[in-house]
Scaffold this motif. Structure first.
Motif, PDB file in Angstrom:
ATOM      1  N   GLY A  32       0.858  -1.156  -0.159  1.00  0.00           N
ATOM      2  CA  GLY A  32       0.092   0.106   0.032  1.00  0.00           C
ATOM      3  C   GLY A  32       0.877   1.150  -0.088  1.00  0.00           C
ATOM      4  N   ASP A  33       0.310   2.213   0.644  1.00  0.00           N
ATOM      5  CA  ASP A  33       1.253   3.512   0.948  1.00  0.00           C
ATOM      6  C   ASP A  33       2.338   3.429   2.054  1.00  0.00           C
ATOM      7  OD1 ASP A  33      -0.055   4.693  -1.334  1.00  0.00           O
ATOM      8  OD2 ASP A  33      -1.618   5.531   0.023  1.00  0.00           O
ATOM      9  N   ASP A  50       2.699  -7.033  -6.438  1.00  0.00           N
ATOM     10  CA  ASP A  50       3.813  -7.647  -7.170  1.00  0.00           C
ATOM     11  C   ASP A  50       4.701  -6.596  -7.845  1.00  0.00           C
ATOM     12  OD1 ASP A  50       1.141  -9.401  -8.280  1.00  0.00           O
ATOM     13  OD2 ASP A  50       2.835 -10.332  -7.083  1.00  0.00           O
ATOM     14  N   LEU A  51       5.889  -6.897  -7.843  1.00  0.00           N
ATOM     15  CA  LEU A  51       7.055  -6.016  -8.210  1.00  0.00           C
ATOM     16  C   LEU A  51       8.194  -6.939  -8.936  1.00  0.00           C
ATOM     17  CD1 LEU A  51       8.958  -5.894  -5.560  1.00  0.00           C
ATOM     18  CD2 LEU A  51       7.483  -4.201  -4.884  1.00  0.00           C
ATOM     19  N   LYS A  71      11.361  -2.411  -9.012  1.00  0.00           N
ATOM     20  CA  LYS A  71      10.517  -1.786 -10.042  1.00  0.00           C
ATOM     21  C   LYS A  71       9.135  -2.029 -10.002  1.00  0.00           C
ATOM     22  CE  LYS A  71      14.128  -1.057 -13.460  1.00  0.00           C
ATOM     23  NZ  LYS A  71      14.724  -1.275 -14.769  1.00  0.00           N
ATOM     24  N   TRP A  72       8.332  -1.233 -10.370  1.00  0.00           N
ATOM     25  CA  TRP A  72       7.026  -1.804 -10.228  1.00  0.00           C
ATOM     26  C   TRP A  72       6.311  -0.084 -11.102  1.00  0.00           C
ATOM     27  CZ3 TRP A  72       8.851  -0.382  -5.506  1.00  0.00           C
ATOM     28  CH2 TRP A  72       8.590   0.602  -4.926  1.00  0.00           C
ATOM     29  N   PRO A  73       5.263  -0.625 -11.819  1.00  0.00           N
ATOM     30  CA  PRO A  73       4.246   0.868 -12.745  1.00  0.00           C
ATOM     31  C   PRO A  73       4.022   1.493 -11.867  1.00  0.00           C
ATOM     32  CG  PRO A  73       3.048  -1.609 -12.947  1.00  0.00           C
ATOM     33  CD  PRO A  73       4.268  -1.677 -12.046  1.00  0.00           C
ATOM     34  N   THR A  74       3.703   2.616 -12.138  1.00  0.00           N
ATOM     35  CA  THR A  74       3.272   4.191 -11.584  1.00  0.00           C
ATOM     36  C   THR A  74       1.642   3.706 -11.500  1.00  0.00           C
ATOM     37  OG1 THR A  74       3.267   5.137 -13.536  1.00  0.00           O
ATOM     38  CG2 THR A  74       4.951   5.720 -11.783  1.00  0.00           C
ATOM     39  N   PRO A  76      -1.949   1.707 -11.448  1.00  0.00           N
ATOM     40  CA  PRO A  76      -2.185   0.261 -10.957  1.00  0.00           C
ATOM     41  C   PRO A  76      -2.557  -0.808 -12.054  1.00  0.00           C
ATOM     42  CG  PRO A  76      -3.949   1.984 -10.246  1.00  0.00           C
ATOM     43  CD  PRO A  76      -2.936   2.665 -11.445  1.00  0.00           C
ATOM     44  N   THR A  77      -2.023  -1.960 -11.799  1.00  0.00           N
ATOM     45  CA  THR A  77      -2.024  -3.089 -12.542  1.00  0.00           C
ATOM     46  C   THR A  77      -3.377  -3.962 -12.717  1.00  0.00           C
ATOM     47  OG1 THR A  77      -0.882  -4.522 -11.304  1.00  0.00           O
ATOM     48  CG2 THR A  77       0.416  -3.097 -13.106  1.00  0.00           C
ATOM     49  N   ARG A  78      -3.680  -4.620 -13.610  1.00  0.00           N
ATOM     50  CA  ARG A  78      -4.956  -5.538 -13.566  1.00  0.00           C
ATOM     51  C   ARG A  78      -4.502  -6.755 -12.533  1.00  0.00           C
ATOM     52  NH1 ARG A  78      -6.008  -7.597 -19.281  1.00  0.00           N
ATOM     53  NH2 ARG A  78      -5.320  -9.213 -18.268  1.00  0.00           N
ATOM     54  N   THR A  79      -5.538  -7.237 -11.697  1.00  0.00           N
ATOM     55  CA  THR A  79      -5.363  -8.168 -10.956  1.00  0.00           C
ATOM     56  C   THR A  79      -5.593  -9.504 -11.583  1.00  0.00           C
ATOM     57  OG1 THR A  79      -7.701  -8.329 -10.244  1.00  0.00           O
ATOM     58  CG2 THR A  79      -6.332  -6.876  -8.858  1.00  0.00           C
TER      59      THR A  79
END
Length: 123
Positions: A32-33, A50-51, A71-74, A76-79
């Motif tokens: 989370g944050d 996930d990262l 690294k992770w996308p800025t 939100p990704t699909r679940t």
């Protein structure tokens, strides 16, 4: 051009380095944050479930360099599909592969053509 870049270089004791890694590990575990103390400031990051990671070790010129990168996308990704949906697909595959009962076809091809036509005609 990057949206944001923060870089800090300083000398640390082994215990200070361990404290930084412990704080980062706690933020990763929480997800989370998460807030990380960086010098005199706090940095708030959204950390997804996930990262991707990269670990790099270089030995040369009388030094060892260890880099740990996450690294992770800025956005939100699909679940992933839920277990209920995945279980439904497995059950559907099993039904297709199960042997048909005697006298019945699993595809419904035993119905006569006239029965099919009468079912589609409107009065």
């Amino acid at each position: 051009m990057k949206d944001l870049k923060f870089e800090q270089k300083r000398s640390l004791s082994r215990l200070e380095a361990a404290d930084q890694l412990t704080a980062l590990a706690a933020a990763l575990r929480q997800g989370g944050d998460a807030e990380l103390e960086v010098g005199l400031s706090k940095l708030s990051l959204r950390i997804p479930d996930d990262l991707r990671s990269e670990i790099e070790i270089e030995v040369g010129d009388g030094e060892i360099e260890l880099e740990i990168e996450f690294k992770w996308p800025t956005a939100p990704t699909r679940t992933a599909p839920s277990q209920a949906v995945a279980g439904t697909k497995v059950a559907a595959r099993r039904r297709k592969s199960a042997p048909a009962k005697p006298g019945r076809s699993s595809t419904g091809t035993n119905r006569s053509k006239s029965a099919k036509r009468s079912a589609t005609k409107t009065p």
